[in-house]
Design a protein around this motif. Structure first.
Motif, PDB file in Angstrom:
ATOM      1  N   ARG A  94     -15.189  62.859  69.296  1.00 30.61           N
ATOM      2  CA  ARG A  94     -15.839  61.716  68.651  1.00 30.61           C
ATOM      3  C   ARG A  94     -15.033  60.433  68.793  1.00 30.61           C
ATOM      4  N   ALA A 149     -14.178  60.058  60.589  1.00 29.24           N
ATOM      5  CA  ALA A 149     -15.228  60.797  61.299  1.00 29.24           C
ATOM      6  C   ALA A 149     -15.397  62.176  60.680  1.00 29.24           C
ATOM      7  N   SER A 166     -19.634  58.681  61.647  1.00 32.62           N
ATOM      8  CA  SER A 166     -18.333  58.148  62.044  1.00 32.62           C
ATOM      9  C   SER A 166     -18.281  56.680  61.652  1.00 32.62           C
ATOM     10  N   ASN A 175     -21.235  55.691  65.208  1.00 28.56           N
ATOM     11  CA  ASN A 175     -21.896  56.704  66.046  1.00 28.56           C
ATOM     12  C   ASN A 175     -23.416  56.557  66.008  1.00 28.56           C
TER      13      ASN A 175
END
Length: 278
Positions: A27, A260, A273, A162
């Protein structure tokens, strides 16, 4: 583009020829999707050349995309190559791929001096690119959070990083059908298309508000019972207000200024996130 000075063994490289789509990625790379294509050039002398197309988000949470040429492959088992800017051919990063099977592979992407693990599945060119799936975000694991509160400096406004494209955008009256289909494809959990997190207070009195935008809903959760431990962070989720019903939990990690993790509500998890306040 000139032929590279080095070339991997053709028998080894044969395992990596094909089309791949990312299924999971660290991520911290802020990548929401990517395709990799690898083949040999048509004219002699033939040599392996690739292309990577990446979709992601920038540090401000804005959607971005870029493409690069994958050049100068080398290796005897694990193969690696440079990722070049297709404009001026400057080196943007590197890629390593290893452990290929008939349907998938995995490896690492190096971007901005950091390496990120990824997995990818093959797809058949005759069928065209597969629909863009929800790419699983991986990375540092949540381990334990037993200390009350979050460490000093946790308050302020966080920015979601995200975010994904609304799958129904541009579908007109068919947008609800497209969104439902994508939701079924991803197990009923649709990636956020936007959101935010705000934390205020101090110590045991910390409270927060998290907003998670989806294609057809806009959810608001109130966070209480903040806990931490090392890089791990957690909080309970409520609806209506901070004293409303407890409906779920947030669990995540804070690494290099990025918070995250995932929220779990009614047994369904959604990756989230955020860029932490500076």
């Amino acid at each position: 583009m000139k032929p590279p000075k080095h070339q991997p063994d053709t028998n080894v490289m044969a395992h990596y020829i094909g089309l791949f789509e990312l299924t999971s990625v660290d991520r911290r790379a802020k990548i929401t999707g990517a395709e990799i294509a690898v083949d040999y050039t048509e004219l002699p002398p033939q040599w392996p050349l690739g292309r990577i197309a990446v979709r992601g988000v920038d540090p401000n949470g804005q959607q971005t995309s870029w493409t690069g040429a994958i050049y100068n492959w080398r290796g005897k088992g694990t193969v690696s190559a440079q990722i070049l800017n297709q404009g001026d051919l400057s080196v943007m990063g590197h890629i390593r791929m290893y452990d290929p099977t008939a349907r998938n592979t995995e490896g690492y992407l190096e971007l901005d001096g950091r390496w990120y693990h990824f997995t990818a599945n093959r797809y058949d060119d005759d069928d065209g690119p597969p629909p863009d799936p929800h790419v699983t975000q991986t990375g540092p694991r949540f381990t334990q959070a037993n200390d009350a509160g979050w460490p000093r400096g946790a308050t302020g406004a966080y920015t979601m990083t995200n975010v994904a494209t609304d799958p129904g955008a541009g579908a007109g009256v068919f947008a609800p059908v497209v969104r439902l289909t994508r939701s079924l494809d991803t197990g009923g959990s649709t990636a956020p298309t936007g959101g935010s997190l705000s934390v205020s207070g101090s110590g045991a009195s910390l409270q927060g508000t998290m907003r998670v935008e989806r294609p057809s809903t806009d959810e608001t959760y109130y966070l209480t019972t903040f806990k931490s431990g090392g890089i791990s962070r957690s909080a309970e989720l409520h609806t209506g207000s901070a004293s409303g019903p407890t409906v779920g939990v947030f669990k995540g990690t804070l690494v290099d200024g990025e918070l995250a993790g995932a929220i779990t509500v009614d047994g369904k998890s959604t990756d989230v996130s955020f860029q932490a306040p500076k």
